[in-house]
Design an enzyme around this catalytic site. Structure first.
Site, PDB file in Angstrom:
ATOM      1  N   ASP A   1       0.880  -1.020   0.147  1.00 13.86           N
ATOM      2  CA  ASP A   1       0.117   0.137  -0.175  1.00 13.86           C
ATOM      3  C   ASP A   1       0.961   0.968  -0.005  1.00 13.86           C
ATOM      4  OD1 ASP A   1      -2.967   0.887   0.494  1.00 13.86           O
ATOM      5  OD2 ASP A   1      -1.701   2.263   1.629  1.00 13.86           O
TER       6      ASP A   1
ATOM      7  N   GLU B   1      -4.293   2.147  -4.972  1.00 14.96           N
ATOM      8  CA  GLU B   1      -2.971   2.021  -4.470  1.00 14.96           C
ATOM      9  C   GLU B   1      -2.325   0.859  -3.968  1.00 14.96           C
ATOM     10  OE1 GLU B   1      -4.851   4.149  -0.780  1.00 14.96           O
ATOM     11  OE2 GLU B   1      -5.323   3.788  -3.138  1.00 14.96           O
TER      12      GLU B   1
END
Length: 368
Positions: A238, A282
């Site tokens: 992440d 993301e």
């Protein structure tokens, strides 16, 4: 452009996931042709009986039945449809069966004074060459098959004493031309298959595998790991504070960061068995089959350091950098994909809660 050409010349750069797809195409088409030839080879016995003397037609009938039997076996050979090397062996076996029948029929007809000019026998090499056009093959693969057929034809002409004559040279020339056309068609099929595969399995922004492809391949890798008793590791990534980064610099800047991070993952998914994909937004995922724990942490650290070293200029004119948090989980005995991903996600949240820009390894859980 050069990457596309390299993919069409040889298979060494193809991912094993694409090889599974191409293998299945080869598998289904070989079976289809094998079934068709089994029927045609047997049915042509009646035509031979009408056009050839009894002694020749009877001997060739045995050769046709043997060829039909081999085609039947190829049609019934159902194992390992997703292994490329096995599918190429299937295709080679089909070409060999047809070539052996061509050679046997040529010898029989020659013995009876027919010189392979009856009932379409002279066209057998041309049929084999044109048949190759329906298979998605690389340049090296199609060149190998075409050269083999040309070599058999050359040896046959030398044996018959036809080498050097106008008819023999015309046959070789026509075979070479048909081989070039079949090769062009075969390579175009491969290119089309590559394009369709990438459209169906790639994230359009980053070029990494999309979520669907990652999940499908993860399930296959889990089955293989359990069956073979090998390890399997999942890394979940992440990008840290990415939403606030987008708010500050804009989504165009965010896309630049996503592309750069995807490039980093590709560089560190070095083995053909490794798979890096975009899981959503993301979040990214990397699947690492058969890798030791020490190597896994080395890869995680290398990815973090590569993020630190990245300096990107965004549309606002600013030079930015980024970091990532990583959750790592290693497959346990009897574990499924959902549990493996959940543990990686929990490890990722632990990494973020511990200050970000680090990796955490999910603890082993006791079997229920």
């Amino acid at each position: 452009m050069w990457e596309v050409m390299n993919d069409l010349i040889a298979a060494r750069r193809h991912s094993r996931y694409f090889n599974h797809t191409r293998s299945y195409h080869l598998f289904t088409r070989v079976r289809m042709i094998a079934w068709l030839l089994m029927v045609l080879q047997s049915g042509w016995i009646l035509i031979d009986w009408l056009l050839l003397p009894a002694e020749a037609s009877t001997t060739i009938a045995y050769a046709r039945l043997a060829s039909s039997g081999c085609c039947l076996l190829l049609g019934l050979w159902y194992t390992h449809p997703y292994r490329l090397e096995v599918s190429l062996i299937r295709l080679l076996a089909l070409v060999l069966v047809l070539t052996l029948f061509q050679t046997a029929s040529t010898v029989i007809l020659e013995q009876h004074g027919y010189h392979a000019t009856v009932a379409g026998y002279a066209f057998f090499p041309f049929m084999i060459i044109t048949m190759l056009a329906i298979f998605p093959l690389t340049l090296f693969e199609i060149a190998g098959f075409v050269c083999f057929v040309l070599l058999v034809e050359l040896v046959t002409q030398l044996w018959l004493g036809a080498w050097g004559g106008v008819s023999g040279l015309n046959d070789l020339w026509l075979l070479a031309i048909l081989g070039a056309i079949a090769g062009w068609a075969s390579i175009n099929q491969l290119n089309m298959l590559l394009v369709l595969y990438r459209q169906a399995t790639r994230d359009p922004l980053t070029g990494l595998a999309n979520r669907r492809q990652v999940m499908e391949q993860l399930e296959e890798d889990i089955k293989a790991a359990h069956a073979q008793g090998t390890s399997l590791t999942v890394m979940m990534f992440d990008l840290d504070k990415f939403k606030s980064f987008n708010d500050q610099y804009g989504h165009a800047a965010g896309d630049i960061v996503l592309k750069q991070f995807a490039k980093i993952l590709r560089e560190h998914a070095k083995r053909k068995v490794d798979l890096a994909g975009r899981f959503g937004g993301e979040e990214f995922l990397m699947v690492l089959p058969n890798m030791e724990a020490e190597q896994v942490t080395d890869v995680a650290d290398a990815i973090r350091q590569a993020c630190h070293a990245s300096r990107l200029k965004v549309p606002t004119g600013d030079e930015v950098s980024f970091t990532t948090s990583i959750g790592i989980s290693m497959l346990q005995e009897g574990e499924g994909g959902s549990s493996l991903l959940q543990r990686a996600d929990e490890a990722l949240y632990q990494a973020k809660d511990s200050g970000r820009d680090r990796y955490c390894i999910a603890p082993w859980q006791e079997a229920a």
